[in-house]
Design an enzyme around this catalytic site. Structure first.
Site, PDB file in Angstrom:
ATOM      1  N   ALA A   1      82.388 -33.068  40.003  1.00 21.57           N
ATOM      2  CA  ALA A   1      81.952 -34.150  39.091  1.00 21.57           C
ATOM      3  C   ALA A   1      80.665 -35.086  39.638  1.00 21.57           C
ATOM      4  CB  ALA A   1      83.129 -35.169  38.726  1.00 21.57           C
TER       5      ALA A   1
ATOM      6  N   GLY B   1      71.675 -36.668  34.349  1.00 22.16           N
ATOM      7  CA  GLY B   1      71.837 -35.364  34.519  1.00 22.16           C
ATOM      8  C   GLY B   1      70.832 -34.599  35.435  1.00 22.16           C
TER       9      GLY B   1
ATOM     10  N   GLU C   1      73.470 -26.989  36.845  1.00 26.04           N
ATOM     11  CA  GLU C   1      73.046 -26.594  38.087  1.00 26.04           C
ATOM     12  C   GLU C   1      71.466 -26.839  38.050  1.00 26.04           C
ATOM     13  OE1 GLU C   1      75.302 -24.343  40.804  1.00 26.04           O
ATOM     14  OE2 GLU C   1      77.001 -24.325  39.402  1.00 26.04           O
TER      15      GLU C   1
HETATM   16  C1  LIG Z   1      78.368 -25.773  30.231  1.00 27.31           C
HETATM   17  C2  LIG Z   1      78.093 -26.880  31.006  1.00 27.31           C
HETATM   18  C3  LIG Z   1      78.860 -27.122  32.054  1.00 27.31           C
HETATM   19  C4  LIG Z   1      78.415 -28.075  33.083  1.00 27.31           C
HETATM   20  N1  LIG Z   1      79.342 -28.266  34.292  1.00 27.31           N
HETATM   21  C5  LIG Z   1      79.180 -29.142  35.006  1.00 27.31           C
HETATM   22  C6  LIG Z   1      80.113 -29.435  36.097  1.00 27.31           C
HETATM   23  O1  LIG Z   1      80.937 -28.734  36.382  1.00 27.31           O
HETATM   24  N2  LIG Z   1      79.735 -30.623  37.057  1.00 27.31           N
HETATM   25  C7  LIG Z   1      78.749 -31.351  36.760  1.00 27.31           C
HETATM   26  O2  LIG Z   1      78.643 -32.393  37.442  1.00 27.31           O
HETATM   27  N3  LIG Z   1      77.861 -31.215  35.717  1.00 27.31           N
HETATM   28  C8  LIG Z   1      78.141 -29.918  34.821  1.00 27.31           C
HETATM   29  N4  LIG Z   1      77.166 -29.779  33.702  1.00 27.31           N
HETATM   30  C9  LIG Z   1      75.957 -30.720  33.714  1.00 27.31           C
HETATM   31  C10 LIG Z   1      74.722 -30.215  33.867  1.00 27.31           C
HETATM   32  O3  LIG Z   1      74.655 -29.970  35.134  1.00 27.31           O
HETATM   33  C11 LIG Z   1      73.710 -31.126  33.088  1.00 27.31           C
HETATM   34  O4  LIG Z   1      73.570 -30.878  31.805  1.00 27.31           O
HETATM   35  C12 LIG Z   1      72.342 -30.762  33.539  1.00 27.31           C
HETATM   36  O5  LIG Z   1      71.896 -31.161  34.855  1.00 27.31           O
HETATM   37  C13 LIG Z   1      71.059 -31.222  32.595  1.00 27.31           C
HETATM   38  O6  LIG Z   1      71.500 -32.832  32.536  1.00 27.31           O
HETATM   39  P1  LIG Z   1      71.450 -33.290  30.967  1.00 27.31           P
HETATM   40  O7  LIG Z   1      72.434 -32.323  30.306  1.00 27.31           O
HETATM   41  O8  LIG Z   1      71.902 -35.018  31.438  1.00 27.31           O
HETATM   42  O9  LIG Z   1      70.168 -33.164  30.473  1.00 27.31           O
HETATM   43  P2  LIG Z   1      68.751 -34.051  30.843  1.00 27.31           P
HETATM   44  O10 LIG Z   1      68.669 -34.637  32.158  1.00 27.31           O
HETATM   45  O11 LIG Z   1      68.670 -35.223  29.738  1.00 27.31           O
HETATM   46  O12 LIG Z   1      67.501 -33.119  30.718  1.00 27.31           O
HETATM   47  C14 LIG Z   1      67.280 -32.348  29.304  1.00 27.31           C
HETATM   48  C15 LIG Z   1      66.344 -31.457  29.545  1.00 27.31           C
HETATM   49  O13 LIG Z   1      64.963 -32.045  29.941  1.00 27.31           O
HETATM   50  C16 LIG Z   1      64.401 -31.218  30.637  1.00 27.31           C
HETATM   51  N5  LIG Z   1      63.855 -31.598  31.652  1.00 27.31           N
HETATM   52  C17 LIG Z   1      64.601 -32.045  33.011  1.00 27.31           C
HETATM   53  N6  LIG Z   1      63.890 -32.569  34.154  1.00 27.31           N
HETATM   54  C18 LIG Z   1      62.711 -32.458  33.654  1.00 27.31           C
HETATM   55  C19 LIG Z   1      61.217 -32.616  34.213  1.00 27.31           C
HETATM   56  N7  LIG Z   1      61.278 -33.091  35.446  1.00 27.31           N
HETATM   57  N8  LIG Z   1      60.359 -32.266  33.638  1.00 27.31           N
HETATM   58  C20 LIG Z   1      60.177 -31.766  32.282  1.00 27.31           C
HETATM   59  N9  LIG Z   1      61.389 -31.790  31.668  1.00 27.31           N
HETATM   60  C21 LIG Z   1      62.515 -31.563  32.241  1.00 27.31           C
HETATM   61  C22 LIG Z   1      65.236 -29.746  30.950  1.00 27.31           C
HETATM   62  O14 LIG Z   1      64.867 -28.827  29.866  1.00 27.31           O
HETATM   63  C23 LIG Z   1      66.495 -30.222  30.511  1.00 27.31           C
HETATM   64  O15 LIG Z   1      67.290 -29.004  29.905  1.00 27.31           O
HETATM   65  C24 LIG Z   1      77.526 -28.950  32.920  1.00 27.31           C
HETATM   66  C25 LIG Z   1      76.718 -28.559  31.917  1.00 27.31           C
HETATM   67  C26 LIG Z   1      77.027 -27.764  30.832  1.00 27.31           C
HETATM   68  C27 LIG Z   1      76.217 -27.609  29.649  1.00 27.31           C
END
Ligand SMILES: Cc1cc2nc3c(=O)[nH]c(=O)nc-3n(C[C@H](O)[C@H](O)[C@H](O)COP(=O)(O)OP(=O)(O)OC[C@H]3O[C@@H](n4cnc5c(N)ncnc54)[C@H](O)[C@@H]3O)c2cc1C
Length: 393
Positions: free
Chosen positions: A131, A138, A368
């Site tokens: 978690a 994210g 990840e």
């Molecule tokens: C099916 C699934 C399972 C998951 N399981 C886990 C889990 O078990 N444990 C856990 O802790 N988390 C888990 N996650 C969370 C996952 O790690 C996050 O969704 C991920 O880190 C992205 O964070 P966010 O969704 O908040 O997207 P955001 O941080 O809002 O990012 C959105 C998008 O912005 C873009 N972006 C990001 N950074 C940059 C940058 N620097 N420059 C330009 N573009 C950028 C990327 O395209 C990204 O997809 C899971 C997610 C999913 C979808």
């Protein structure tokens, strides 16, 4: 049947080839791509079966705690994920989460923490979860808000975690929370929190396109013993990143498994689908697609097993794991899309193998570390030490 010549590459040893063969045989007899409607029950059953058959022993480190070896063998977990992903996305998920959810305990747990959790994880008797993510943290995980305040012999946790795989069915969660030793990444600590800890609740169940147990967690004055902290206070970010360094490469391996399955399905279909007086595979346009798919798969496999091998040699793999994860997940998306296209209308029919793969692969480009985050990691590593990057290239 997938091309398995890659198993003879120098990155892999004889024991890896034997592992892949025996798991492939076992998976053929025990798991299918079709899952019951109740994904939680299916997942629990898969964890039990993977544990009973001994596969989960590869997900933990330390023979005294149920592991196959003293350290996690990255190549073994990659081969396991790749093989399971070829058979079933949910089986791969069940295996991966046992490793990701307990990885911080293997790497940083005290003797007592290891004894208490790892043997049950390895036996499939306890379900693990990781978690880290929050609604507002994210990709920018160091901005997390969930807080843990020390009060005597306890820590009191308040805040939320979201996107937590196995949320709702896990027996324990490795939770990262702000303890405030320093601003940003240096003020976070890791904890093992049992699912029945008072003050921990499942705030929301999240349904996604490739169903698996997923939830938002809420911590409201959730009190845990100070002994449940993993590693030193303020080192939680390091704990999370070290865990991800192992499992990020294995995400690449899972993508590879999905892509190999898609290519197998595409080859079968192209070789049998009659049209215009021949079969689909007779057209050069189809052959170009197949060539692209196979080459992308080999390139992904080379990067994946290089990163895994390098880690097993005790070397740093931040750059290599990022390259593998980015390339394998992006390539698998293209390979699977090409397979869906070759299936025509059948490719979008619910529960057809390629339709399922099309849904399964999508999240791997996000979790990840999204592809953009991997790009930044690779560039940062090069810019930090351009000489080393040239030597490694
Ligand atoms: C099916 C699934 C399972 C998951 N399981 C886990 C889990 O078990 N444990 C856990 O802790 N988390 C888990 N996650 C969370 C996952 O790690 C996050 O969704 C991920 O880190 C992205 O964070 P966010 O969704 O908040 O997207 P955001 O941080 O809002 O990012 C959105 C998008 O912005 C873009 N972006 C990001 N950074 C940059 C940058 N620097 N420059 C330009 N573009 C950028 C990327 O395209 C990204 O997809 C899971 C997610 C999913 C979808």
């Amino acid at each position: 049947m997938s091309d398995k010549t890659y198993l003879n590459w120098p990155f892999l040893d004889g024991r890896h080839r034997e592992l892949e063969q025996s798991l492939d045989d076992w998976a053929s007899g025990h798991i299918s791509q079709q899952h019951e409607a109740d994904v939680d029950a299916a997942c629990r059953a898969l964890v039990r079966e993977l544990g009973a058959a001994g596969w989960l022993r590869h997900a933990v480190g330390g023979t005294a705690f149920g592991g196959v070896g003293e350290a996690i063998d990255t190549r073994a977990i990659c081969l396991i994920r790749e093989t399971l992903a070829r058979h079933s996305g949910l089986a791969d998920f069940a295996f991966a989460m046992q490793g990701l959810g307990s990885g911080a305990i293997t790497l940083y747990g005290s003797e007592a923490q290891k004894r208490s959790y790892l043997p049950r994880v390895a036996a499939g008797e306890a379900i693990a979860a990781f978690a880290l993510s929050e609604p507002n943290a994210g990709s920018d995980v160091a901005s997390m808000q969930c807080a843990a305040v020390q009060e005597g012999d306890s820590y009191v946790l308040n805040g939320e975690k979201t996107w937590i795989s196995n949320g709702g069915i896990a027996d324990f969660y490795v939770v990262f929370a702000r303890t405030g030793e320093a601003p940003g990444a240096r003020g976070i600590s890791a904890f093992v929190v049992d699912a029945d800890a008072p003050g921990l609740e499942i705030a929301e169940r999240i349904e996604v396109i490739a169903p698996h147990p997923l939830a938002r967690l809420r911590f409201a004055d959730c009190r845990v013993p100070a002994s449940s902290r993993l590693g030193a206070a303020g080192e939680g970010f390091k704990v999370a990143m070290a865990t991800l360094d192992i499992f990020r490469t294995s995400v690449a391996a899972a993508a590879l498994g999905f892509a190999r399955r898609a290519l197998d399905e595409a080859l079968r279909r192209a070789g049998t689908r009659s049209m215009f007086g021949q079969v689909l595979a007779d057209f050069q346009l189809t052959q170009a697609k197949l060539a692209q798919m196979a080459t992308g798969i080999d390139a992904s496999a080379l990067l994946t097993y290089r990163a895994a091998w390098q880690r097993d040699q005790g070397q740093r793999v931040t750059r290599e794991a990022a390259m593998a994860k980015m390339t394998a997940t992006e390539t698998a998306q293209q390979v699977i899309d090409a397979a869906v296209q070759m299936f025509g209308g059948l490719g979008v029919v619910s529960e057809q193998p390629v339709e399922r793969l099309y849904r399964e692969i999508r999240a791997l480009r996000i979790y990840e570390g999204a592809t953009e985050v991997q790009q930044l990691i690779i560039a940062r590593e090069m810019l930090r030490d351009p000489g080393a990057a040239r030597a490694a290239a």
